[in-house]
Design a protein around this motif. Structure first.
Motif, PDB file in Angstrom:
ATOM      1  N   THR A  45       0.857  -1.186   0.000  1.00  0.00           N
ATOM      2  CA  THR A  45       0.000   0.000   0.000  1.00  0.00           C
ATOM      3  C   THR A  45       0.889   1.231   0.000  1.00  0.00           C
ATOM      4  O   THR A  45       1.811   1.329   0.807  1.00  0.00           O
ATOM      5  N   GLY A  46       0.604   2.136  -0.914  1.00  0.00           N
ATOM      6  CA  GLY A  46       1.356   3.386  -0.961  1.00  0.00           C
ATOM      7  C   GLY A  46       0.474   4.525  -0.485  1.00  0.00           C
ATOM      8  O   GLY A  46      -0.755   4.452  -0.619  1.00  0.00           O
ATOM      9  N   ARG A  47       1.084   5.556   0.074  1.00  0.00           N
ATOM     10  CA  ARG A  47       0.296   6.676   0.572  1.00  0.00           C
ATOM     11  C   ARG A  47       0.794   7.992  -0.003  1.00  0.00           C
ATOM     12  O   ARG A  47       1.982   8.277   0.055  1.00  0.00           O
ATOM     13  N   GLY A  48      -0.151   8.750  -0.574  1.00  0.00           N
ATOM     14  CA  GLY A  48       0.169  10.100  -1.017  1.00  0.00           C
ATOM     15  C   GLY A  48      -0.329  11.067   0.033  1.00  0.00           C
ATOM     16  O   GLY A  48      -0.675  10.657   1.144  1.00  0.00           O
ATOM     17  N   LYS A 107      -3.062   1.372  -4.354  1.00  0.00           N
ATOM     18  CA  LYS A 107      -2.975  -0.089  -4.263  1.00  0.00           C
ATOM     19  C   LYS A 107      -2.915  -0.674  -5.663  1.00  0.00           C
ATOM     20  O   LYS A 107      -3.359  -0.049  -6.624  1.00  0.00           O
ATOM     21  N   LEU A 108      -2.383  -1.889  -5.735  1.00  0.00           N
ATOM     22  CA  LEU A 108      -2.316  -2.582  -7.020  1.00  0.00           C
ATOM     23  C   LEU A 108      -3.265  -3.768  -7.000  1.00  0.00           C
ATOM     24  O   LEU A 108      -3.369  -4.466  -5.993  1.00  0.00           O
ATOM     25  N   TRP A 109      -3.933  -3.969  -8.123  1.00  0.00           N
ATOM     26  CA  TRP A 109      -4.816  -5.119  -8.284  1.00  0.00           C
ATOM     27  C   TRP A 109      -4.404  -5.818  -9.569  1.00  0.00           C
ATOM     28  O   TRP A 109      -3.909  -5.194 -10.500  1.00  0.00           O
ATOM     29  N   ILE A 110      -4.643  -7.094  -9.599  1.00  0.00           N
ATOM     30  CA  ILE A 110      -4.259  -7.848 -10.789  1.00  0.00           C
ATOM     31  C   ILE A 110      -5.521  -8.399 -11.462  1.00  0.00           C
ATOM     32  O   ILE A 110      -6.378  -9.000 -10.808  1.00  0.00           O
TER      33      ILE A 110
END
Lengths: 198, 156
Positions: B14-17, B23-26
Motif C-alpha cells: 500500500t502506498g500513501r500520497g 494499491k495494485l490489483w491484478i
C-alpha cells in the motif's frame, strides 16, 4: 508510438538510455542508482512510428473498412460489428472498438475497459459524516448531505475492483442519522426551555 | 477479459500520497493501479503484453526514517534523566513508543522504489515501497507477463 532507439532500457529516474537491454542488475551510468531489472519480450517488439499502416483493398473479395472503404478491414468492432482497418481498430485489452463506440463508451462510462475514474459515494458519505465532527456546528449541513450521498450511491457502480463498501455506507448513514437526531433533540430542548420560560 | 467488475485480486503493498492511498490489483490481462481518495478512485492499467521492463531499486527512505526516530527515542530517554520523575515516566513511555515504531519499521525490511516501463510511459508503482513486497509481487506477475507476451498479438 516508439522510435527504434527506444528499444533499449532507460533509467526510470534520470531517463538516460542504457546500453544494456537484459534482465539483471544494472547501475545507471548517469545517476549511479543500482536497479534490479526484469526485461520482457515487449521491449524487442515495441511498435515503431509509422508501422501501423492500413493496407489497401487489392482483391474484390476483401472487405473494406467502414470508415475507409479503400482500406482492408482487419477486425470487426466488438460493439457495433463494423469492419475496421488497422488505423480505425482501437484495441483495449483483448477487445476491439471502432472510434465511435470507444468514444461513446468513454463518455457514457459504459465500457469498464476505458473507465479511468469512479466517484466513490461510500467514501464521500463517510468523509461527510466523520470529518465535520471536528467542527461540529456544520454537522447540521453535512449530516443530511452524508445521508443523501449514502442513499444516492447505493445502486451506483461500485469500484472497478468490485468493492461495494456497503458497510462504510451503512455506518455513514447511521452515524449521520445520529447527528441529525442530536440536532433535533437540541432544537426541541431549546423550544421547550423557551416555552417554559414564558 | 478484464472488464467485469470484481474480477481483480489484490496485490500486496500500500502506498500513501498526501490525500490518497495507492494499491495494485491484478486482472486477467493487466495490472490495475488504484489511487483512492475520499471522493473517488483513479485507475491506471498496465497490460501484461505491453510491459517492457520492471525496475526495482533500493531507497534510503527507511534509513532516514529510522535514524530520525532513533535520535528522537534517544533524546526522549536522555530527557527522562533531567526532568522530575513524573515527567521522566512520560518521556520514557514516549521513547518506548518511538522505539516500537523503529522496530516495526526494521521488521518490515528495506524500502525500495519500483517502476514499470511500457512503450508509452515509465510509471512508478508507489504501492511497492518495501523490497520484500516488491519481490513477491514481481514473482507473481512475471510469469503472467511472459505468458501474455508469448501469445500472438491479435488484431495488428
Amino acid at each position: 508510438m516508439e522510435r527504434e532507439s527506444d528499444k533499449v532500457l532507460r533509467c526510470p529516474r534520470c531517463k538516460t538510455d542504457w546500453n544494456s537491454a537484459a534482465s539483471g542488475t544494472v547501475d545507471c551510468p548517469m545517476c549511479g542508482v543500482a536497479y534490479e531489472v526484469l526485461v520482457f519480450d515487449a521491449l524487442n517488439h515495441a511498435p515503431v512510428a509509422g508501422s501501423s499502416v492500413a493496407e489497401a483493398v487489392v482483391a474484390g473479395d476483401e472487405a473494406g473498412c467502414f470508415y475507409h472503404p479503400e482500406k482492408k478491414a482487419v477486425v470487426p468492432c466488438d460493439v457495433c460489428g463494423r469492419f475496421l482497418c488497422a488505423l480505425c481498430d482501437m484495441e483495449v485489452g483483448a477487445k476491439h472498438f471502432c472510434p465511435a463506440c470507444l468514444e461513446k463508451g468513454r463518455t457514457s462510462r459504459s465500457l469498464p475497459q476505458v473507465v479511468n475514474y469512479r466517484t466513490s459515494y461510500p467514501d464521500i458519505a463517510l468523509t461527510l459524516s466523520l470529518v465535520p465532527i471536528l467542527f461540529w456546528p456544520i454537522t447540521i449541513l453535512t449530516a443530511p448531505a452524508a445521508i443523501y450521498f449514502g442513499i444516492a450511491g447505493w445502486n451506483k457502480p461500485p469500484s472497478l475492483t468490485g468493492q461495494k463498501k456497503r458497510l462504510r455506507t451503512v455506518f455513514a448513514i447511521v452515524f449521520s442519522a445520529m447527528q441529525l437526531a442530536g440536532w433535533i433533540a437540541l432544537i426541541v430542548a431549546i423550544f421547550i426551555e423557551v416555552f417554559r420560560s414564558r | 477479459m478484464s472488464d467485469p467488475d470484481g474480477k481483480y485480486d489484490r496485490l500486496p503493498g500500500t502506498g500513501r500520497g498526501a490525500v490518497t492511498i495507492i494499491k495494485l490489483w491484478i486482472g486477467p490481462d493487466h495490472i490495475l493501479q488504484v489511487r483512492a481518495s475520499s471522493f473517488g478512485e483513479r485507475y491506471k492499467r498496465f497490460y501484461f503484453r505491453d510491459i517492457q521492463a520492471l525496475f526495482i531499486c533500493t531507497s534510503v527512505r527507511a534509513l532516514v526514517t529510522r535514524s530520525a526516530f532513533g535520535i528522537l527515542a534517544l533524546a526522549l530517554v536522555a530527557l527522562g534523566f533531567v526532568v522530575p520523575s513524573e515527567a521522566a515516566i512520560v518521556a520514557w513511555v514516549a521513547a518506548a513508543l518511538v522505539s516500537i515504531v523503529v522496530v516495526v519499521d526494521l521488521l518490515r525490511g528495506p524500502t525500495c522504489q519500483c517502476f514499470v516501463a511500457t512503450p508509452v510511459q515509465t510509471e512508478r508503482l508507489r504501492s511497492l515501497g518495501r523490497l520484500r513486497t516488491a519481490r513477491r509481487v514481481m514473482d507473481r506477475i512475471r510469469p503472467l507477463i511472459e505468458q501474455a507476451q508469448l501469445q500472438p498479438q491479435s488484431g495488428r
